[in-house]
Scaffold this active site. Structure first.
Site, PDB file in Angstrom:
ATOM      1  N   ASP A  38      17.636   5.299  15.182  1.00 52.63           N
ATOM      2  CA  ASP A  38      16.834   6.351  15.810  1.00 52.63           C
ATOM      3  C   ASP A  38      17.204   7.679  15.153  1.00 52.63           C
ATOM      4  O   ASP A  38      18.326   8.174  15.314  1.00 52.63           O
ATOM      5  CB  ASP A  38      17.137   6.377  17.310  1.00 52.63           C
ATOM      6  N   HIS A  39      16.238   8.253  14.418  1.00 60.66           N
ATOM      7  CA  HIS A  39      16.539   9.456  13.645  1.00 60.66           C
ATOM      8  C   HIS A  39      16.727  10.688  14.523  1.00 60.66           C
ATOM      9  O   HIS A  39      17.153  11.745  14.028  1.00 60.66           O
ATOM     10  CB  HIS A  39      15.432   9.717  12.618  1.00 60.66           C
ATOM     11  N   ARG A  40      16.453  10.589  15.823  1.00 57.65           N
ATOM     12  CA  ARG A  40      16.771  11.698  16.724  1.00 57.65           C
ATOM     13  C   ARG A  40      18.275  11.804  16.935  1.00 57.65           C
ATOM     14  O   ARG A  40      18.810  12.898  17.168  1.00 57.65           O
ATOM     15  CB  ARG A  40      16.082  11.500  18.081  1.00 57.65           C
TER      16      ARG A  40
END
Length: 450
Positions: free
Chosen positions: A421-423
């Site tokens: 998850d690039h968040r």
């Protein structure tokens, strides 16, 4: 006089609202004891056996196997005073005045406490010559409306078969109601289903060969309701894919040293009787690498606008089962040795394939491994499980030409793919984690440097 109580579908403490009835373990006329298992249900996460909190005689099964029922809906009626010893009083559901204290003691039991939900059920046909079973009063004051007749079942009873056997029968187009089980207690086995599939199978109501459930010979299509594990998996994957921005990275690793260590450890008495698989090595590597890159073990909390870092690893293992894809967890996997991980993984996969994973074992994962290599697949782009931030896919281990010290030799090689998850996880953190896992699998001696 008889005193009837209705047993509601349990809330299994996992926030679910419905379940499918899989198998009844009792029939009308059976005597039951407190905490006896009476039914097996399939929730969106696991198959669960439910105990009944009272003793008495079963008078009616209110739902058929395969039906989807809301939590709190009555599914079984029991006469808790078949001898007529307790005086009748005008209480809820016809309960005697002496019962409340006993009922209070039963509250911790799974399935206790009905809620006011109207039950829609069909009248059950009694076998020829059998005595009629008295109907219990409904849990609400209004009398139940007449309902259509159910399809006949053999001997007026529900076929006894485990969920994998039911699935096999459905796949092969075998009507379980037409079979007599060969196992103890009349339970239908896989062998019974396979024998029946070799020839024409007839139901109790027809001499025509049975078609697979949902099959339309006109269109040559089969329609299967979306429910249970398949429904939950679909919802979770859609939610994850369109909520968390996925990034996937790949790494090819020479795992020859790991495979050589595996062979040496098999002769070590500490690993006697332990099934030591590449998955166990990968699980240990993930737990060690997560300590160095905690971002992959964190989670995005949208409601509170926080990133939550976990100081433990609850490792999920994606497992293909007769019920579909499930992801049971190894809680506190980071505290386990390689030997403990290997044993726990063997038990976890066996339990999952038998359909016996409990709801508690499906919750609170922090990181997942998907071992697609067991299917001969090299790599993939796995979807992150909701509530987590990363998932690692293990490809198959192949003999591959590999350059070692300037020469091409045959080595044991596998591919790793990490989705994150690039968040929560930046490219740097994701790359560092994947590199650490690859280093530990490519040279297990690197573990002493971590």
């Amino acid at each position: 006089m008889p005193e009837y109580k209705q047993f509601p579908l349990a809330d299994t403490a996992e926030g679910l609202t419905e379940a499918d009835i899989l198998t009844w373990h009792v029939k009308p006329g059976d005597e039951v004891t407190v905490n006896q298992i009476v039914v097996e249900v399939e929730t969106a996460k696991a198959a669960v056996e439910l105990p009944i909190p009272w003793a008495g005689v079963v008078t009616e099964l209110l739902v058929e196997p395969g039906q989807t029922v809301e939590v709190g809906t009555p599914i079984l009626t029991i006469d808790v005073d078949p001898g007529g010893s307790a005086p009748a009083t005008s209480g809820n559901n016809g309960s005697a005045a002496a019962e409340p204290a006993a009922e209070e003691e039963m509250k911790p039991l799974v399935g206790y406490g009905a809620k006011a939900v109207a039950t829609k059920r069909r009248a059950r046909k009694e076998p020829e010559g059998a005595q009629p079973v008295p109907s219990a009063p409904a849990p609400v004051s209004a009398p139940p409306a007449p309902a259509p007749e159910p399809e006949p079942v053999r001997g007026g009873q529900v076929p006894l078969a485990k969920p994998p056997v039911r699935k096999l029968a459905k796949d092969l187009g075998v009507d379980l109601r037409a079979l007599a089980g060969s196992a103890e207690g009349g339970v239908i086995t896989r062998e019974d289903v396979r024998r029946a599939a070799e020839g024409p199978v007839t139901s109790a109501a027809s001499s025509q060969p049975a078609e697979p459930a949902g099959y339309d010979p006109g269109t040559r299509e089969r329609r299967v309701p979306i429910k249970g594990v398949r429904k939950m998996t679909a919802q979770a994957m859609v939610q994850s894919k369109f909520t968390a921005p996925h990034v996937t990275e790949f790494l090819t690793v020479d795992v020859t040293p790991m495979m050589e260590l595996r062979e040496r450890l098999k002769a070590n008495r500490a690993f006697a009787g332990v099934k030591l698989t590449p998955l166990a090595f990968a699980a240990k590597a993930v737990c060690m690498a997560a300590k160095r890159t905690p971002d992959v073990n964190a989670v995005w909390d949208e409601e509170n606008r926080e990133i939550v870092y976990k100081d433990y690893v609850h490792l999920g293992i994606a497992a293909a089962t007769p019920r579909g894809l499930v992801v049971p967890k190894l809680h506190d996997a980071d505290a386990m040795s390689l030997t403990e991980l290997a044993g726990a993984l063997e038990q976890l996969t066996a339990t999952a394939r038998a359909g016996k994973t409990t709801p508690a074992e499906m919750l609170n994962g922090t990181f997942t491994i998907s071992n697609i290599g067991v299917f001969g697949i090299d790599t993939g782009t796995p979807i992150i499980n909701p509530g987590e931030s990363a998932i690692l896919a293990l490809g198959t281990i192949r003999d591959t030409p590999w350059v070692v010290d300037g020469e091409v030799v045959v080595r044991k090689v596998m591919q790793l793919s990490l989705s994150f998850d690039h968040r929560v996880v930046d490219g740097q953190q994701g790359s560092e984690f994947l590199s650490d896992v690859g280093a530990l699998l490519g040279d297990p001696a690197m573990a002493i440097t971590f």
